[in-house]
Motif scaffolding. Structure first.
Motif: not given
Ligand SMILES: [Zn+2]
Ligand SMILES: [Zn+2]
Length: 248
Positions: A47-73
């Motif tokens: 969703k973040a990729l398709r609505n542009g927030s992944l590209q435009d919003d640092a907060e969204t990127r941060l949340v995604l990366h933190t979530r991925i880090a949690h998954l990997l952990g």
């Protein structure tokens, strides 16, 4: 038009392992909370990729990366970590401000592990909370990076979701239908409930989906899995270079 996104009744919607025949099993359509989280994060990412927030919003990127880090952990135990409203209110009342720096308190931190005992909870400001979370990041292994690459290539990039649980526009509605259906089937298996019903149901859901107009661009999940600072140096190429150590 034939659409094929994979879903198999009685198997985990994420990994397709058989589900236990237990009507109390949670989350009902996934084998584990981790599989549920993987699907949730794939939808968030799509969703973040398709609505542009992944590209435009640092907060969204941060949340995604933190979530991925949690998954990997090993996954973020959102269910266990959801703090009951009364306990939240108690901790806000007890601590009043960030216990680390005295700034206005914004977020409740689990001091260690998942326990929601007030003794294990403290009020922090967002910055202190992120700084604390960042101390739990460890370098991702090659295998973990390969896992994230595969998720991206196979499940995030394709416009048509490859699995039903990846459908960022539709899964929540689908899940509301499939969950009680699955529970009923377990409950009435002994009395001759027809297992083909869910296959028919999926076909109906597919038909429904393509009648549904518009694109819901609200992010499905809230920004609850925050954790590291905007300027902590995770540039576009190193977003997924970190994993969350167990026991965050
Ligand atoms: Zn699974
Ligand atoms: Zn603070």
């Amino acid at each position: 038009m034939t659409q094929s996104f994979r879903f198999e009744p009685d198997r985990c919607a994420n990994c397709f392992q058989p589900l236990p025949d237990d009507e109390k099993h949670k989350p009902a359509l996934f084998c584990t909370e981790l599989c549920n989280s993987i699907a949730k994060d794939v939808r968030y990412w799509r969703k973040a990729l398709r609505n542009g927030s992944l590209q435009d919003d640092a907060e969204t990127r941060l949340v995604l990366h933190t979530r991925i880090a949690h998954l990997l952990g090993g996954g973020y135990n959102a269910v266990a970590r959801t703090i009951p409203a009364g306990v939240r209110a108690f901790v806000f009342g007890r601590d009043e401000v960030c216990v680390q720096c005295g700034a206005p308190g914004q977020e409740i931190d689990h001091i260690e592990g998942d326990s929601n005992d007030p003794e294990n909870l403290q009020l922090l400001c967002t910055d202190c909370h992120r700084a604390k979370t960042a101390t739990h990041f460890v370098p991702a292994t090659e295998e973990q990076n390969a896992f994230v690459d595969r998720l991206e290539q196979e499940r995030v990039m394709p416009d048509e979701p490859s699995q039903l649980c990846d459908d960022e526009m539709f899964w929540q509605q689908v899940e509301r239908i499939l969950r009680p259906e699955r529970i009923n089937r377990i409950r009435y298996a002994a009395t001759g409930f027809n297992p083909d019903t869910s296959v028919q149901l999926v076909d109906q859901i597919r038909a429904l989906k393509y009648r549904r107009p518009g694109f819901d661009d609200s992010l499905e999940d809230d920004h609850s899995a925050r954790g590291l600072d905007d300027d902590s140096g995770y540039g576009p190429d190193s977003y997924f270079a970190k994993a969350m150590a167990r026991d965050d």
